[in-house]
Design a protein around this motif. Sequence first.
Motif, short mmCIF file in Angstrom:
data_model
loop_
_atom_site.label_atom_id
_atom_site.label_comp_id
_atom_site.label_asym_id
_atom_site.label_seq_id
_atom_site.Cartn_x
_atom_site.Cartn_y
_atom_site.Cartn_z
N ILE A 45 9.15 24.17 -17.91
CA ILE A 45 10.14 23.94 -18.98
C ILE A 45 11.28 23.07 -18.47
O ILE A 45 11.69 22.12 -19.12
CB ILE A 45 10.67 25.29 -19.53
CG1 ILE A 45 9.54 26.05 -20.24
CG2 ILE A 45 11.87 25.07 -20.45
CD1 ILE A 45 9.89 27.49 -20.55
N GLU A 46 11.77 23.40 -17.28
CA GLU A 46 12.86 22.63 -16.69
C GLU A 46 12.45 21.17 -16.49
O GLU A 46 13.20 20.25 -16.82
CB GLU A 46 13.28 23.26 -15.36
CG GLU A 46 14.45 22.57 -14.70
CD GLU A 46 14.83 23.24 -13.41
OE1 GLU A 46 15.98 23.68 -13.32
OE2 GLU A 46 13.98 23.32 -12.51
N ALA A 47 11.24 20.95 -15.98
CA ALA A 47 10.76 19.58 -15.75
C ALA A 47 10.62 18.82 -17.06
O ALA A 47 11.01 17.64 -17.15
CB ALA A 47 9.43 19.61 -15.00
N ARG A 48 10.08 19.48 -18.09
CA ARG A 48 9.90 18.82 -19.38
C ARG A 48 11.25 18.45 -20.00
O ARG A 48 11.45 17.32 -20.45
CB ARG A 48 9.13 19.72 -20.34
CG ARG A 48 8.76 18.99 -21.65
CD ARG A 48 8.30 19.91 -22.73
NE ARG A 48 9.51 20.52 -23.29
CZ ARG A 48 9.59 21.74 -23.77
NH1 ARG A 48 8.56 22.52 -23.78
NH2 ARG A 48 10.72 22.19 -24.24
N VAL A 49 12.20 19.38 -20.01
CA VAL A 49 13.52 19.11 -20.58
C VAL A 49 14.22 18.02 -19.79
O VAL A 49 14.83 17.11 -20.37
CB VAL A 49 14.37 20.40 -20.64
CG1 VAL A 49 15.81 20.11 -20.99
CG2 VAL A 49 13.76 21.40 -21.62
N ALA A 50 14.13 18.06 -18.48
CA ALA A 50 14.76 17.03 -17.64
C ALA A 50 14.18 15.66 -17.94
O ALA A 50 14.91 14.67 -18.07
CB ALA A 50 14.58 17.38 -16.16
N ARG A 51 12.85 15.60 -18.06
CA ARG A 51 12.19 14.33 -18.36
C ARG A 51 12.62 13.82 -19.74
O ARG A 51 12.99 12.65 -19.90
CB ARG A 51 10.68 14.52 -18.29
CG ARG A 51 9.86 13.26 -18.42
CD ARG A 51 8.36 13.51 -18.24
NE ARG A 51 7.82 14.54 -19.13
CZ ARG A 51 7.51 15.80 -18.76
NH1 ARG A 51 7.67 16.18 -17.51
NH2 ARG A 51 7.04 16.67 -19.63
N GLU A 52 12.61 14.68 -20.74
CA GLU A 52 12.97 14.28 -22.11
C GLU A 52 14.43 13.84 -22.23
O GLU A 52 14.75 12.95 -23.00
CB GLU A 52 12.69 15.42 -23.08
CG GLU A 52 11.21 15.70 -23.29
CD GLU A 52 10.96 16.96 -24.11
OE1 GLU A 52 11.94 17.60 -24.58
OE2 GLU A 52 9.77 17.31 -24.27
#
Length: 186
Positions: free
Chosen positions: A141-148
């Motif tokens: 979740i953290e990686a996805r939000v950071a990427r977005e």
Amino acid sequence: PPTQPGLPGGCVSCRQHPVSAVPTTSPDALLRLFARYLKEQGLPLTHQRETVAAVLFSSEAHLSADDIEGALRARGERIGKATIYRTLDLLVKSNLVEEHDFGEGFKRYEHRLSREPVHEHLICRACGRVEEFEIPEITAIEARVAREMGFRPQRHRVEIYGLCRVCRDQGVALPQDGLTCPIDVV
């Protein structure tokens, strides 16, 4: 080199080594890391600093300064509260210890190289018990939000406040503070 809190999945200090490469660390190994940090800062490892750090590094609990002071007294050590707080500040700056404010009016401390270096907290509002738990999905979740969002995370914190099982089983209820409904009905 300056140290920063590690990213999920990375070494606490350098962020280059995977957490799996960081073994469960003994109190002696943590003391050696603290001594190295102090040396890099041009500070001595005094008996008082070493003793305060040893109490914290030998515990898996979330200790307050009062808890540490009590443990020191039980060992026959007489170290003043100001020295304990100054040592805790150094331990936090070294990134070997994390400081938590669970809304109790004081801070708690835990060493960061525990069995589960990445974990979250459940905090009982009645008895103050703190339980650790893991959310394996949080890294994704953290990686996805950071990427977005184009964001580079440094760390995260999940704290869930409520009633622990023991307090619930004893019938403890938390008072409702504030408005029960924020909509003004006229």
